[in-house]
Design a protein around this motif. Structure first.
Motif, short mmCIF file in Angstrom:
data_model
loop_
_atom_site.label_atom_id
_atom_site.label_comp_id
_atom_site.label_asym_id
_atom_site.label_seq_id
_atom_site.Cartn_x
_atom_site.Cartn_y
_atom_site.Cartn_z
N ARG A 162 41.49 90.43 15.18
CA ARG A 162 40.27 89.64 15.35
C ARG A 162 39.31 90.14 16.19
N THR A 197 36.46 85.70 21.19
CA THR A 197 37.81 86.73 20.99
C THR A 197 38.43 87.79 21.76
N SER A 243 38.65 83.97 14.02
CA SER A 243 37.08 84.78 14.54
C SER A 243 35.74 84.66 14.13
N SER A 283 36.45 82.22 18.77
CA SER A 283 37.87 82.12 17.76
C SER A 283 38.27 80.83 18.22
#
Length: 395
Positions: free
Chosen positions: A136, A320, A358, A372
């Motif tokens: 991520r 994110t 993400s 995200s």
């Protein structure tokens, strides 16, 4: 084939493995983080002594095999933070991969090489792992699509473990269409048509992000609401201070598991480590079983909250990362502080075992930042479908 100019791939000559037959990924290339086994090639795990003390694998990791079987070409192994212990992407022994989306800045880690290679166009897809945010975070900092899968959804066979109750396989691409193709293969499920769903906005998570990140993602949240057919609804992930507390407890449990994973190898091989990795392992060795049990009880609280928010089919969104890519050359104390801030946003999905994707939907100060989307367990393909719908809506 020589090494890339991004330093994304391991030093030395590169190789190419071509599939025996064509498939849905024919014509696409992929790279694999140096935690994934490739038959006949040493797995180095980002540490100079790992390959020396482990046998050369005789079989591909499950995910590597699936991509090859689907027709993709493997074009090399990518740099990772040492034994996957790192969230900002640097490696003292093999170098820090470049961030093509933010030159002169860190790429995010520990799947840093995989993200760098995709962002530079050196491959179409790259495999990574995500334990505490390592798919991520580089996806956000390098402007990519990157998925942390539901915990246990993708086989971890042939991958170097760290903290087994957190470890997941993930992957990167530059665009949603390629991401959907790779996801259908690895998730072994067709990508569905996008459906309307309530959109929850984690206001306490947004409050932890820099103002420029919040501003950069405001339009993306509105777009996501239009795609899902629901006006964004503000929620808090937990009571005041919960994200900081949950991050601390996740850190204890993940490090406790990591120490149990590596301690016998450390005892037998006395391997070399960069200072920050050795320090973190020493700290991990000090966590007691009682502390780990307390952290596991906190995990149950997070899981209950996640169930209440998402089990009914809602989608949750949050930044994110709380900032864009930091510059290279920061002192260790500054890097530690940045890692702690990241953890406050990544621990919710990690503790609850949720899928989190993400999306490269924001830019602040000329650098990317990701938004995200999270869903309930097993709804990974639902997130992929949303990513495709968002990309279509933007163009």
């Amino acid at each position: 084939m020589t090494n890339s100019t991004t330093d994304a791939f391991l030093p030395g000559p590169r190789y190419r493995l071509s599939p025996a037959a064509s498939g849905p990924l024919t014509g696409l290339s992929f790279a694999a983080k140096d935690l994934f086994d490739v038959a006949g090639t040493p797995t180095g795990a980002g540490n100079p002594d790992w390959a020396r003390t482990h046998p050369v694998p005789q079989a591909h990791a499950w995910a590597v095999g699936k991509l090859l079987d689907a027709g993709a070409d493997l074009v090399g192994k990518t740099v990772t933070c040492e034994i996957s212990l790192g969230i900002l992407g640097f490696n003292q022994f093999f170098g820090t991969p470049a961030n093509p989306a933010a030159p002169g800045c860190l790429p995010g880690g520990s799947s840093s090489g995989s993200a760098s290679a995709v962002a530079a166009g050196e491959c179409d897809i790259a495999l990574g792992t995500d334990t505490g945010g390592s798919v991520r975070v580089p996806a956000s900092l390098c402007g990519l699509h990157g998925l942390r899968t539901t915990h246990g959804r993708i086989s971890f066979a042939g991958v170097c473990a760290q903290a087994p109750s957190f470890d997941t396989v993930g992957w990167f691409t530059r665009d949603a269409a390629t991401f959907a193709k790779a996801s259908a293969v690895l998730l072994q499920e067709p990508i569905p048509a996008p459906m309307a769903a309530p959109l929850l906005v984690a206001e306490d998570a947004f409050a932890l992000a820099d103002a420029e990140v919040r501003e950069a993602l405001a339009g993306a949240v509105a777009l996501l609401g239009r795609v899902l057919g629901h006006a964004p609804q503000g929620v808090n992930l937990g009571p005041a201070g919960a994200l900081v507390a949950w991050s601390a407890q996740r850190n204890i449990l993940q490090r406790h598991e990591g120490w149990r994973t590596f301690r016998d190898w450390i005892d037998a091989a006395n391997p070399r480590f960069a200072f920050n990795v050795a320090r973190n392992l020493t700290l991990a060795a000090g966590f007691t079983d009682a502390q780990a049990a307390e952290a596991a009880s906190v995990r149950q609280q997070v899981l209950a909250r996640a169930r209440g928010l998402l089990e009914g089919g809602a989608i949750l969104c949050l930044p994110t990362t709380p900032f864009t890519a930091p510059p290279l050359g920061l002192p260790l104390a500054a890097l530690d502080a940045l890692s702690e801030r990241i953890s406050q946003l990544t621990s919710f999905a990690g503790f609850a075992g949720l899928p989190q994707l993400s999306l490269p939907l924001g830019h602040a100060g000329g650098k990317p930042c990701g938004l995200s989307i999270l869903a309930w367990h097993g709804q990974d393909t639902k997130l992929v479908a949303i990513a495709e719908a968002v990309e279509r809506a933007r163009h």
